[in-house]
Structure formats: C-alpha cells, structure tokens
Design a protein around this motif. Structure first.
Motif, PDB file in Angstrom:
ATOM      1  N   LYS A  99       0.468   8.771  -5.540  1.00 14.33           N
ATOM      2  CA  LYS A  99      -0.273  10.139  -5.266  1.00 14.33           C
ATOM      3  C   LYS A  99       0.804  11.235  -4.537  1.00 14.33           C
ATOM      4  O   LYS A  99       0.445  12.257  -4.638  1.00 14.33           O
ATOM      5  CB  LYS A  99      -1.217   9.677  -3.934  1.00 14.33           C
ATOM      6  CG  LYS A  99      -2.162  10.943  -3.548  1.00 14.33           C
ATOM      7  CD  LYS A  99      -3.191  11.136  -4.763  1.00 14.33           C
ATOM      8  CE  LYS A  99      -4.290  11.951  -4.179  1.00 14.33           C
ATOM      9  NZ  LYS A  99      -5.255  12.266  -5.386  1.00 14.33           N
ATOM     10  N   HIS A 147       0.951   4.374  -2.460  1.00 15.27           N
ATOM     11  CA  HIS A 147       0.596   5.680  -2.205  1.00 15.27           C
ATOM     12  C   HIS A 147       1.800   6.482  -2.920  1.00 15.27           C
ATOM     13  O   HIS A 147       1.555   7.669  -2.936  1.00 15.27           O
ATOM     14  CB  HIS A 147       1.007   5.854  -0.735  1.00 15.27           C
ATOM     15  CG  HIS A 147      -0.425   5.667   0.129  1.00 15.27           C
ATOM     16  ND1 HIS A 147      -1.452   6.388  -0.059  1.00 15.27           N
ATOM     17  CD2 HIS A 147      -0.878   4.942   1.084  1.00 15.27           C
ATOM     18  CE1 HIS A 147      -2.615   5.796   0.571  1.00 15.27           C
ATOM     19  NE2 HIS A 147      -1.969   4.917   1.305  1.00 15.27           N
ATOM     20  N   ARG A 164       0.767  -1.201   0.058  1.00 13.97           N
ATOM     21  CA  ARG A 164       0.154  -0.048   0.042  1.00 13.97           C
ATOM     22  C   ARG A 164       0.876   1.136   0.014  1.00 13.97           C
ATOM     23  O   ARG A 164       0.431   2.174  -0.635  1.00 13.97           O
ATOM     24  CB  ARG A 164      -1.035  -0.003   1.087  1.00 13.97           C
ATOM     25  CG  ARG A 164      -1.896   1.257   1.223  1.00 13.97           C
ATOM     26  CD  ARG A 164      -2.995   1.102   2.529  1.00 13.97           C
ATOM     27  NE  ARG A 164      -3.795  -0.165   2.420  1.00 13.97           N
ATOM     28  CZ  ARG A 164      -4.555  -0.338   3.276  1.00 13.97           C
ATOM     29  NH1 ARG A 164      -4.633   0.400   4.432  1.00 13.97           N
ATOM     30  NH2 ARG A 164      -5.169  -1.634   3.199  1.00 13.97           N
ATOM     31  N   ARG A 165       2.130   1.168   0.518  1.00 14.59           N
ATOM     32  CA  ARG A 165       3.027   2.344   0.575  1.00 14.59           C
ATOM     33  C   ARG A 165       3.417   2.515  -0.741  1.00 14.59           C
ATOM     34  O   ARG A 165       3.668   3.786  -1.247  1.00 14.59           O
ATOM     35  CB  ARG A 165       4.126   2.042   1.587  1.00 14.59           C
ATOM     36  CG  ARG A 165       3.560   2.251   3.130  1.00 14.59           C
ATOM     37  CD  ARG A 165       4.762   2.233   4.236  1.00 14.59           C
ATOM     38  NE  ARG A 165       5.620   0.848   4.429  1.00 14.59           N
ATOM     39  CZ  ARG A 165       5.371  -0.271   4.993  1.00 14.59           C
ATOM     40  NH1 ARG A 165       3.984  -0.037   5.566  1.00 14.59           N
ATOM     41  NH2 ARG A 165       6.166  -1.133   4.945  1.00 14.59           N
TER      42      ARG A 165
END
Length: 708
Positions: A30, A27, A23-24
């Motif tokens: 973004k 991210h 998930r990092r």
C-alpha cells in the motif's frame, strides 16, 4: 497497563508478534513510494513468509496443544490452544488485508494494459482460445484421484494447489481431488499477451469432460501446508551426513498444519471442507478461507516476467559500491593498515568474494578456514574453496548440515568440497554453527600473516544483494588469535577457548550483553549519560529482555530496531518507559545485527554479530559477536546506526498494546534510500551526517501511542 490482545503479562508472544511483522510486509503493498510490481512482490513475500511459519512455528504449537492441553505459556499466561485461536484471528485479518491489496493492485495493472481475468470475464474469442489450450495441453496432464475405499488417501503435494470435486451419479456420491499439473504456469497467458487466466479456473470449467457421465455437485481449490520441523536427534555413533539424508526423508512425513480454501461459501462446500479437514486431522482453527487465488507466491515469476517491459514499475536497478580500488593485494594491504567495515548491499558483496578468491589464487596463501551456513546456487564461495584446495592449500570448512530447508543443498556442497580435497567438519554435537567467519593464512617470507572476516550474514552472493548486512575485515592479533582458537575448537578437540576480544555462544554472547547492559546502567546512574541501541531481526530471549527492563527502570534510554518478532513490551509505566521499539521494512531485508552501548552522544562500545537476541541463538547455537575498535570502522558503523535511528519514513513503532504504528510527523528520511544515494562507485565511506536527537522523543511517542 494497556490491555493487549497479544499478551496479559509483560511479554508479547513470539509468534503473534511475528504475525504483525508479516502484516508490515503486507502494508508495503500500500506504500505509495513502492512501484506497482514491487507492491505485488511484497504480497508474494508475505505469502512465502507465512508458508514457512506454518511449516515450522505453528506445528510446534499444535504439538504442545495436543500433548499439554492445560499447560500455560510462561510469557503470556495462555494455553497453547488459546495461542492457536489468537493466531488464527490475527492471521485471518492479515489475509483479508493481503487480498484487499491484491485486488486493488490487479485493477491498477489494467492501466498498463495487463489484465488478470476470471473465466467469466473472457470474451468469446478469448474463451475459445483458452478452451483449445485446455484440450490440447492441459487435459492430457490432468489426473483426478478418487477418494473412496478403493483408493488410498493420497499424500497430497505440499503447498501445491489442488481442486476438490464432489460428483454424483443417481444416488451415488463420490469425491476426488485434482492436483494442478506441476509444469504449467499458474497464470496462462493468452495469445494477445495482455490477458492472463488462472489455470485452475479453466480446469474447473471443464470438469464435465474430466468426470464423464457424472454430475458435478460443487468444487473448490485447496492447498495444504505440512509440518517440516521434525525434531532431529543426533546419534554420535553414526555419521552425521548419513543421519541428515535419513532425516530429509523422514521430514517429508510431517502432519498437515494448515488447509487453505478458495471458494465462495455454501453449506455444501463447507461440508466437503470439513470432510477434507477430518481426513487431514485438522481442526476448524487450522482452516483458512482465502478471498482470492491461493498461493500468492505465483506473483514472483509473474512480476519477473513483466519487469523487463515495465522498468518504471520496479525498483531501479541497484549495484553497490564494488570498491575496485581494493582489488586483490590492495585489499589485504588495506586490512593490515586499518580495520575495514562494509555495509551490504550498499557495498557490494564482491568485496568479500574478492577477499576469498584472491586468497585462493595467491601462491602465498597456505590455509583458508571458513564457516558456511547457507550458500547460493553455483556458489562462487564454494568454487573458490575448491580451487584453493586444488592448488595445494589447506582448506577447512565447517558446513552446517542442519541449516533448515538447506539440508539437501548443503549435503551436495559437502560432497563437492570433500571431493576437491577440502577438510569438512560439521561443528559440535546438538549445536548449529550459525556464525559467519573466514580466516586467511598467508606466508610472507619467514613471517605468517593472517586476515579475518566477520559477518552478520551468510556467505551467499545471491541473498547478499537483497539482505542488509555488515562485514568487518581485520588483521589485529587478538582477533586472529580468537578466530584461530575458534576454528580449532570446532574442528578438533580442545577446551572452550578463553577469547580475548570476541564473544561466542552458547552462553558467551548472552553473558556479554548482560555485562554491557549492567555497565551502561552503572554509568548512567553515575553520569546521567549513556544509552543502548540494538538492531536485530528478533528479540525473544527473556533473560536479556528482563535486563533491558532493569536498565529502563534505571532511566537508560533504549532504542531497539527489531525487524521481526519482539517479545519485549515498550512503554509500560515503571518497567519500560524509556524503551522505544521500531521496525524498518523496505526494499532490502534488514538482516544486520548491531549492539551498541553509548557512554555519551558520540562514544559507544559497538558489536556486530551473527546472532539475534533469541534463546536459541544465545544457548543452542555457535554464534560470534565481534567488537569494533575505535577508528574509521567504528565511525562508519555509528553513522549507519544513527541513520536507522533517524528513519521515520519506513519505520513502524511498537505500542504497549502490541500494535505497530507509523509516527504522525513530517519526516521523509529513509535509511535505505539514504544508503542507496550515498553508495555510488568510488565513494570511500558513507558521508557522516548530523542527527539532532530530540530529548522529548519518548514522551511524544507515548502521546501518539495513547492517541491510538
């Protein structure tokens, strides 16, 4: 204790923790500091990561769920089925986030006059052009495969996109699959070079021309991931090379572990998905409905194709310091005078290649010994070893045939090395040789001189440009004696050496870490000074984690920089209050392993290693940990470690609930950006910097945790 969805005991589940690492990575798509095309590349990296996760980690959990349905995991108290359901929920959220960012970035790409369109968005002229492409090139390559009693259910290609089609003719209903033709790009570029179309959408548009005389009920795209972690059982009576060839064939027979579907939901589509899942022997928790195009790894070639025309949308080209002043003989002379430490890729990996290639060409070199785990295509390392053997030098190479997904590549290199006259060994029975070591033996008159390289990463010039790793060169007698004994132990027959300086697993590194943690505890209790700082890829070994908990209970400040999975829970009252865990995800993959035991603010006993603190590395692999002696090399390494500790810009902090949070503070320092800025050619070392440690940092972090 704060309730966590990732555990109900004092340890996070390794695989659920890894999903948070992915998930990092997502991210990063973004992060405004990353250029547009690099954001897309991070989404591709996350998809590639997840593929391997479902090829290796998930199948083992699925097997345990089938064989031991009631047994509970000792770290979390959950059954394996509980773990699979939690894994499904977390990964589903990851996938939704990933495709949310994907759609936003594709929209942003239109500002640069590059359009990824659906079939319904094409103009009449574009549609006509796309149809011509289908009839002239795609249609001859498309092969539908019926799913009925007269067609054996096919072995569908792993990780490839397929189209499922249901058709009918009167009351007769049939189903078929269409593999996407493998030699065509997923994205077809129209003639204006600005618009791209997914090939599968074009095929679906023309299904009536493929199933002539049948009515199309519905269709959807799907993709299968298979178990690729089939257990390898060594037979001491058969040549390992032959066993590995057979293993590669057997591994292709692994069971499906995941089914991905791309389609708008309908009851009819769901029924077909469940039929397909039943044929693949998958459960509902193994099915993932993807809100967009399957397999975002197509973004790798897409980004590469756009990068030359949009240099401002990718990271600026970076070449690390090549240290031209240390060329050939000068490098060996410098090693004799002082240990040398380099930080890749900020220091180019050419320094290691130069070390090996110079030795291969030097008539005074009499022997080269090296471990090899993963190698680059057209490997300069292998070529240097072959040249050395051709010149009559004794070349001994320990090649790890069991390096996951590199088995075929390594079998190829073994053949080349042996044909060139190198002595090739495969290490020890049932143990992977994951250590990174290179020994050069030279003749200087009547003297013998020996030089050693220890690394934290592979001898792979391709990955060395994107992985951060540490190299140490030394000619000190104790290190030379240790690595000589190490190679003799692996390639011949002798008792486990009694090493003077290095620590070697199995067992040795774990024991050394426990010993050093205990020494730090005693020192801190006596002086109220000292700290522990570890940097690694994963922290999962329960024995070391428990010792770190013990150190925290004694008040020792502990800073852990863990890129991926972390089973340790920070911030638990009376257990881990003094432990801070953070993860740095950036342009380069953080791969170095550094273990530091501070006695005060300026002095520390620091080790570099090929091993993460994982049970497999501690007990089931041949790994090396190397201490760095006082001097410029140690000063350099401490500065590197302090930079990572200072990083707030790219760091995520692990909370007691298991989530990762950014710190709420105005700190724009990025270790990677700092190293890039200070790695220009002709720079001798990374410039030391003053880092003010905040004594109340941990209490601040806890307040931030509590606020979330």
């Amino acid at each position: 204790m704060e309730v966590s969805e990732f555990t109900n005991l004092n340890y996070y589940h390794r695989d659920l923790s890894w999903l948070l690492f992915n998930r990092r990575v997502i991210h990063e798509a973004k992060d405004p500091s990353n250029p547009l095309l690099e954001k897309l590349r991070f989404l591709a990296i996350a998809s590639s990561n997840l593929d391997e996760f479902f090829m290796v980690r998930v199948p083992s959990i699925q097997s345990l769920a089938r064989l031991q349905p009631k047994d509970k995991d000792t770290r979390t108290g959950w059954t394996q089925e509980d773990v699979l359901l939690k894994l499904y929920e977390i990964n589903l959220n990851n996938t939704r986030l990933q495709y949310q960012y994907f759609n936003q970035l594709i929209e942003e790409l239109t500002k640069h006059q590059k359009f990824v369109k659906s079939i319904n968005e094409l103009s009449a002229e574009q549609l006509q052009e796309a149809d011509s492409f289908f009839y002239e090139l795609l249609l001859p390559a498309v092969t539908p495969i019926g799913l009925d009693a007269y067609h054996a259910f096919p072995k569908l290609a792993e990780k490839k996109v397929h189209i499922f089609v249901q058709v009918h003719q009167g009351n007769r209903v049939e189903r078929a699959v269409i593999p996407l033709p493998p030699l065509f790009s997923r994205l077809h570029q129209l003639a204006n070079e600005q618009t791209y179309l997914f090939v599968e959408q074009l095929i679906i548009r023309h299904l009536p021309e493929i199933f002539v005389g049948w009515e199309i009920d519905h269709s959807f795209c799907f993709r299968i991931t298979y178990d690729k972690d089939l257990e390898f059982r060594e037979d001491t009576e058969e040549k390992l090379f032959t066993q590995m060839e057979e293993y590669i064939i057997e591994r292709s027979k692994g069971l499906p572990s995941r089914l991905e579907i791309s389609s708008e939901w309908s009851k009819e589509v769901e029924e077909s998905v469940l039929i397909l899942a039943n044929l693949l022997q998958l459960k509902v928790r193994d099915l993932y409905w993807v809100p967009g195009p399957l397999d975002l790894t197509f973004l790798f070639p897409f980004v590469d194709s756009l990068a030359p025309d949009f240099p401002g949308l990718v990271f600026p080209r970076f070449i690390g310091n090549t240290h031209k002043e240390l060329n050939g003989a000068e490098l060996f002379q410098a090693i004799e005078e002082n240990d040398l430490l380099f930080h890749h890729p900020y220091d180019s990996f050419d320094i290691v290649l130069n070390f090996l290639e110079s030795a291969a060409a030097d008539p005074n070199t009499i022997a080269i010994k090296q471990t090899l785990y993963r190698m680059a295509p057209n490997s300069r390392v292998v070529n240097a070893l072959k040249k050395a053997a051709a010149k009559g030098k004794q070349v001994t190479v320990l090649v790890e045939l069991k390096a996951r997904f590199d088995e075929e590549n390594n079998l190829h290199w073994v053949q080349e090395l042996e044909e060139a006259g190198c002595y090739v060994s495969y290490g020890l029975h049932q143990l992977k040789t994951h250590s990174k070591a290179l020994l050069i033996v030279k003749k200087d008159g009547r003297q013998i001189k020996q030089y050693v390289h220890f690394g934290t990463g592979n001898y792979n010039e391709k990955t060395s440009s994107i992985y951060t790793d540490i190299s140490l060169f030394t000619a000190k007698k104790e290190y030379v004696a240790d690595i000589t004994a190490f190679f003799n132990y692996l390639s011949g027959y002798r008792q486990v050496p009694n090493y003077q300086r290095i620590a070697v697993s199995p067992n040795g590194i774990q024991q050394k870490l426990l010993e050093k943690i205990e020494q730090t505890i005693v020192h801190y209790q006596q002086t109220k000074q000292g700290a522990i700082c570890f940097k690694m890829n994963s922290l999962t070994d329960k024995v070391v984690i428990n010792k770190l908990y013990e150190a925290s209970q004694s008040g020792v400040p502990i800073h852990l920089i863990v890129r991926g999975a972390c089973c340790l829970k920070p911030g638990i009252p009376n257990l881990s209050e003094t432990i801070e865990v953070k993860s740095i995800v950036g342009r380069f993959l953080e791969h170095s392993r550094i273990y530091a035991f501070y006695t005060n603010d300026k002095e520390a006993d620091v080790w570099i290693s090929s091993a993460d603190i994982m049970t497999r590395n501690m007990l089931h692999r041949i790994e090396i940990a190397t201490p760095i002696e006082k001097g410029p090399a140690l000063d350099h390494l401490l500065t590197i470690l302090d930079s990572f500790r200072k990083d707030r810009k790219k760091a995520y902090y692990l909370t007691a609930s298991g989530h990762s949070r950014r710190l709420i503070e105005n700190n724009e320092f990025s270790a990677q950006e700092y190293f890039i800025a200070h790695s220009q050619p002709n720079s001798e070392t990374i410039i030391p910097m003053s880092i003010k440690e905040n004594p109340n940092l941990l209490s601040k972090i806890r307040k931030i945790w509590q606020s979330h």
